[in-house]
Design an enzyme around this catalytic site. Structure first.
Site, PDB file in Angstrom:
ATOM      1  CE1 TYR A  95      -3.491   2.707   0.446  1.00 39.54           C
ATOM      2  CE2 TYR A  95      -2.293   3.372   2.417  1.00 39.54           C
ATOM      3  CZ  TYR A  95      -3.268   3.616   1.459  1.00 39.54           C
ATOM      4  OH  TYR A  95      -4.009   4.765   1.530  1.00 39.54           O
ATOM      5  N   GLY A 101      -6.491   4.928  -0.440  1.00 42.35           N
ATOM      6  CA  GLY A 101      -7.853   4.956   0.080  1.00 42.35           C
ATOM      7  C   GLY A 101      -8.699   3.869  -0.550  1.00 42.35           C
ATOM      8  CG  HIS A 128      -5.107  13.885  -1.504  1.00 43.13           C
ATOM      9  ND1 HIS A 128      -5.363  13.221  -2.676  1.00 43.13           N
ATOM     10  CD2 HIS A 128      -5.378  12.999  -0.508  1.00 43.13           C
ATOM     11  CE1 HIS A 128      -5.764  11.992  -2.420  1.00 43.13           C
ATOM     12  NE2 HIS A 128      -5.789  11.825  -1.107  1.00 43.13           N
ATOM     13  CG  ASN A 139      -1.643   9.259   5.612  1.00 46.14           C
ATOM     14  OD1 ASN A 139      -2.703   9.381   6.214  1.00 46.14           O
ATOM     15  ND2 ASN A 139      -1.497   8.497   4.540  1.00 46.14           N
ATOM     16  NE  ARG A 180     -18.491  34.007  47.642  1.00 47.31           N
ATOM     17  CZ  ARG A 180     -19.236  32.939  47.960  1.00 47.31           C
ATOM     18  NH1 ARG A 180     -18.665  31.835  48.385  1.00 47.31           N
ATOM     19  NH2 ARG A 180     -20.540  32.998  47.851  1.00 47.31           N
TER      20      ARG A 180
END
Length: 523
Positions: A64, A71, A94, A207, A296
């Site tokens: 891969y 994807g 992208h 990535n 306070r």
């Protein structure tokens, strides 16, 4: 959005090694234009992991990102002749952001953090690719990245792709002086050779959680500063509203041992030490039993915020020590797919910090409002006006605060609970961490402005207590504010510049510096 921090004279070079960067190093590069270099050890690790990837490039078994698509298209085997085109196509397709430009400091932080991951040797990029990232940062060349485009999984794909596009010598960039030009021209003029991406490199450059992480680190730095400012503004409000500092006693705070609460209370005690205004009503004639919550309970709210920031810092530290990529080159030389790019851990704390910013601002606005209400401000004129009725005083400054606090509450709605599936349902759960980071930047900016208005109001209220004098520390803060803006009581004047000047005193850290000139370092 946060105001852009000005580029200052370049600080010492930051060396990126195989280990995590320190927050101070990220700030130096992102905000102060420090140069960047890669350590010898990191260069050796980069070269070693690249050998692993190149060995797989010729394997008949598909891997891969090396010899496949990405994807939902990962089932296609890509022949050797098309793999360079595959990497170019990945980055170009992208780089799909849109909307306003992201701030320079964010892009520089993003690029530095991506380089830090490359330097671990877990991504398989070539050494020359990593060196171009360092060269662009050192030259002050900043790719144009857009507001919209990241789902926070697989990492900040679109923002990182715009940066990778510049590394390839494509797309728009800005020079150190802000000039817009194209990447090829900027690189040529600075003697930087564009990269021709090889196997696996496109994925390795896009990535990661670097965008959301960079914004988290910047926000943590900002919030730690602003929480000191919040303690200062609270102390000034307690003083100007004739409140009591007894509630901040260390033994009372120790009954609830929340660490941030103790630190905040200690700050307020130091700031109010020796106050003649406080001493003036420390007697039996003051029949009030206790102050309002916004006075306070300041240590409880500011302290809880501090503890939340510390939690976010621990998450950031773990992420800074991570090598986020998919696939990743393991220490024993395997190339494995994984899910470490998912931004959930970072997204959660980004949302958490937006809640903190909203609540601290909300309490600040309530203290401001007390100064303006004649029924609650213990003897001051309505709205701190010079001639009430003719003058409106600081009435509308509180409106401005209220508008920002309302916006902060909307920004506190978490982004990380949302998810929109993408990539043909392959990426069916996303973090929205980038969106969380973007809204956090707006939250931090609004908080700084809300606190500035409280400081402006408290400074006027304290001065209206004359001839009583404030504590030495709060007097120093009023003096510092006076160098940035007009804080003197008087007839109505154009108020926006006064507010802007007070905000500049906060942003420039002049407020904290002035207080610490008396108290020493605040927590």
């Amino acid at each position: 959005m946060n105001a852009t921090h000005p580029v200052t004279q370049r600080r010492a070079t930051v060396t990126v090694g195989v280990g995590p960067l320190a927050v101070e190093e990220i700030i130096a590069v992102a905000r102060h234009d420090a140069a960047v270099e890669i350590s010898e050890q990191a260069e050796a690790e980069i070269a070693r992991s690249r050998e692993v990837v190149e060995a797989l490039a010729h394997d008949t078994v598909p891997h891969y990102g090396v010899s496949t698509g990405f994807g939902a298209l990962a089932t296609r085997h890509i022949p050797t002749a098309l793999r360079a085109q595959l990497q170019r196509s990945l980055v170009r397709s992208h780089a799909a952001g849109t909307g306003p430009e992201v701030e320079r400091e964010v892009v520089r932080a993003l690029m530095l953090l991506r380089l830090s991951t490359l330097a671990t040797g877990r991504t398989g990029v070539r050494l020359e690719t990593a060196r171009v990232y360092a060269a662009l940062l050192s030259a002050g060349i900043t790719p144009v990245v857009h507001e919209y485009g990241s789902l926070g999984c697989s990492g900040d794909l679109a923002p990182l792709s715009h940066c990778a596009l510049a590394v390839m010598g494509e797309g728009p960039v800005r020079l150190a002086d802000g000039t817009l030009t194209d990447a090829a021209t900027a690189m040529r003029d600075n003697g930087i050779e564009p990269v021709q991406l090889a196997e696996k490199e496109g994925l390795a450059l896009i990535n990661g959680t670097d965008g959301m992480l960079g914004m988290l680190v910047l926000a943590i730095d900002d919030l730690r500063h602003l929480l000191r400012v919040a303690d200062i503004s609270a102390a000034m409000s307690v003083e100007g509203l004739m409140g009591s500092d007894d509630v901040f006693a260390a033994d009372l705070q120790a009954l609830r041992p929340q660490p941030g609460q103790a630190l905040s209370a200690a700050n307020i005690r130091s700031l109010l030490a020796g106050s003649p205004i406080r001493a003036s009503h420390d007697n039996d004639e003051d029949t009030r039993v206790q102050d309002a919550y916004s006075l306070r309970c300041a240590p409880q709210v500011h302290g809880g915020a501090r503890d939340t920031v510390d939690h976010a810092a621990r998450v950031a530290a773990a992420e800074l020590a991570s090598a986020v990529d998919n696939p990743v080159v393991t220490l024993d030389g395997r190339v494995e797919s994984n899910g470490n790019f998912h931004g959930a851990p970072v997204a959660y704390v980004l949302d958490f910090l937006a809640i903190v910013a909203a609540d601290v601002a909300s309490m600040s606005e309530r203290r401001t409002d007390r100064f303006l209400d004649k029924a609650r401000n213990h003897g001051l004129p309505p709205f701190l006006a010079d001639d009430p009725g003719v003058d409106s005083g600081l009435m509308i400054a509180q409106y401005t605060q209220a508008a920002m606090v309302s916006e902060l509450k909307r920004l506190a709605v978490p982004a990380s609970v949302d998810s929109i599936p993408s990539s043909a349902m392959q990426e069916d759960h996303v973090s929205m961490g980038w969106s969380g980071a973007r809204k956090l930047r707006r939250s931090v900016d609004a908080l700084s402005r809300v606190l500035a208005i409280e400081l402006l109001t408290a400074a006027r209220g304290i001065q209206l207590r004359a001839p009583l004098k404030p504590a030495a520390a709060t007097a120093a803060v009023i003096g510092a504010l006076g160098k940035h803006t007009d804080v003197t009581p008087g007839p109505d004047r154009f108020l926006a510049p006064d507010i802007e000047g007070a905000w500049r005193a906060v942003q420039d850290r002049a407020v904290v510096t002035a207080a610490e000139s008396v108290t020493g370092p605040l927590n």
